[in-house]
Design a protein around this motif. Sequence first.
Motif, PDB file in Angstrom:
ATOM      1  N   ALA A  29      -5.478   8.970  -0.125  1.00  0.00           N
ATOM      2  CA  ALA A  29      -5.093   7.568   0.031  1.00  0.00           C
ATOM      3  C   ALA A  29      -4.422   7.257   1.374  1.00  0.00           C
ATOM      4  N   PHE A  85      -7.025   7.105   4.211  1.00  0.00           N
ATOM      5  CA  PHE A  85      -8.253   6.388   3.903  1.00  0.00           C
ATOM      6  C   PHE A  85      -8.268   5.067   4.670  1.00  0.00           C
ATOM      7  N   GLU A 125       0.834   4.226  -2.780  1.00  0.00           N
ATOM      8  CA  GLU A 125       0.586   5.620  -2.418  1.00  0.00           C
ATOM      9  C   GLU A 125       1.736   6.510  -2.872  1.00  0.00           C
ATOM     10  N   LEU A 179       1.492   6.962  -6.618  1.00  0.00           N
ATOM     11  CA  LEU A 179       0.423   7.900  -6.965  1.00  0.00           C
ATOM     12  C   LEU A 179       0.876   9.335  -6.738  1.00  0.00           C
ATOM     13  N   ARG A 216       0.827  -1.206   0.000  1.00  0.00           N
ATOM     14  CA  ARG A 216       0.000   0.000   0.000  1.00  0.00           C
ATOM     15  C   ARG A 216       0.862   1.256   0.000  1.00  0.00           C
ATOM     16  N   VAL A 220      -7.649  11.647  -5.120  1.00  0.00           N
ATOM     17  CA  VAL A 220      -7.483  10.242  -4.754  1.00  0.00           C
ATOM     18  C   VAL A 220      -6.122  10.014  -4.106  1.00  0.00           C
ATOM     19  N   ALA A 221      -5.067  10.542  -4.730  1.00  0.00           N
ATOM     20  CA  ALA A 221      -3.726  10.378  -4.175  1.00  0.00           C
ATOM     21  C   ALA A 221      -3.594  11.084  -2.833  1.00  0.00           C
TER      22      ALA A 221
END
Length: 274
Positions: free
Chosen positions: A74, A77, A13, A16, A9, A70-71
């Motif tokens: 992330a 989240f 991230e 991104l 993950r 979104v980035a």
Amino acid sequence: MASVELPARGRLEARLDELVVENRFTIAVVFPALGAVTLLASAEGLLPGPLSFNPYFLLFGVAVMRLPLVAGLAPVFTRRAAAGFAALCGYTYAVELVGVRTGYPYGAFEYGIDLGPMVAGIPAALPLFFVPLVVNAYLLSLLLFGDAARRATVRVPVVAAAVVGMDLVLDPGAVAVGFWAYEAGGLYYGVPWLNFAGWVLSATVSVLLVDAALDRERVLGRLESCRFMLDDLVSFVILWGTINLYFGNWVPAALSAAYGYGLYRTDRFDFPER
């Protein structure tokens, strides 16, 4: 000293973040500018059939402009956030379905162009259009109102008002290019006032869900370290500000400029030299 490998993950991230930083100007400025030109050319009948209001080009462009958000979100989240956003997406579909079937709470309307795959008469990508408006309003309000935004009695109504303000920008532009039309029209650039009353309801519910889903302290920390987190709102200002200016929708254009000023106040216009 040996480097410590990030978990999967963390690597995603980081990638991104790198992708957005390397293409920040293209994503936040070039894409919405091209989007505005393409939508206006489609509305004026200047593009050939396969390109005019092409839903897949439209969805691709919107998805690209959402990348900074979104980035940015992330790393903060969590499972709680996932549950809250799932509930928000469910609410988005439910209230739109009621609106399409009954005309409430937004007023009777019909979609005028293809917005991609439809489910029960509703665009499947609806959350892609609506949810970022709520999140952008939330992030902008946290930055602009500072310590005052720590109080829910301030934060929730302020963010809800910011969401409704975005619709005061978006809806006239969308009607002008033909995304949808209200059967009874409306004094506000073809949009009935009932629509905005509906947005007060939807904005309040949505803000409460987002506020419950996100860890505000972690979000504030990410906002401080992530310079591009509000770039999606930059795209919103450029895209809908341009469209409203073209059609002479002066109030929505002025409101769009107000959001641009809010972004300026947060010191977010710092695209790096390439």
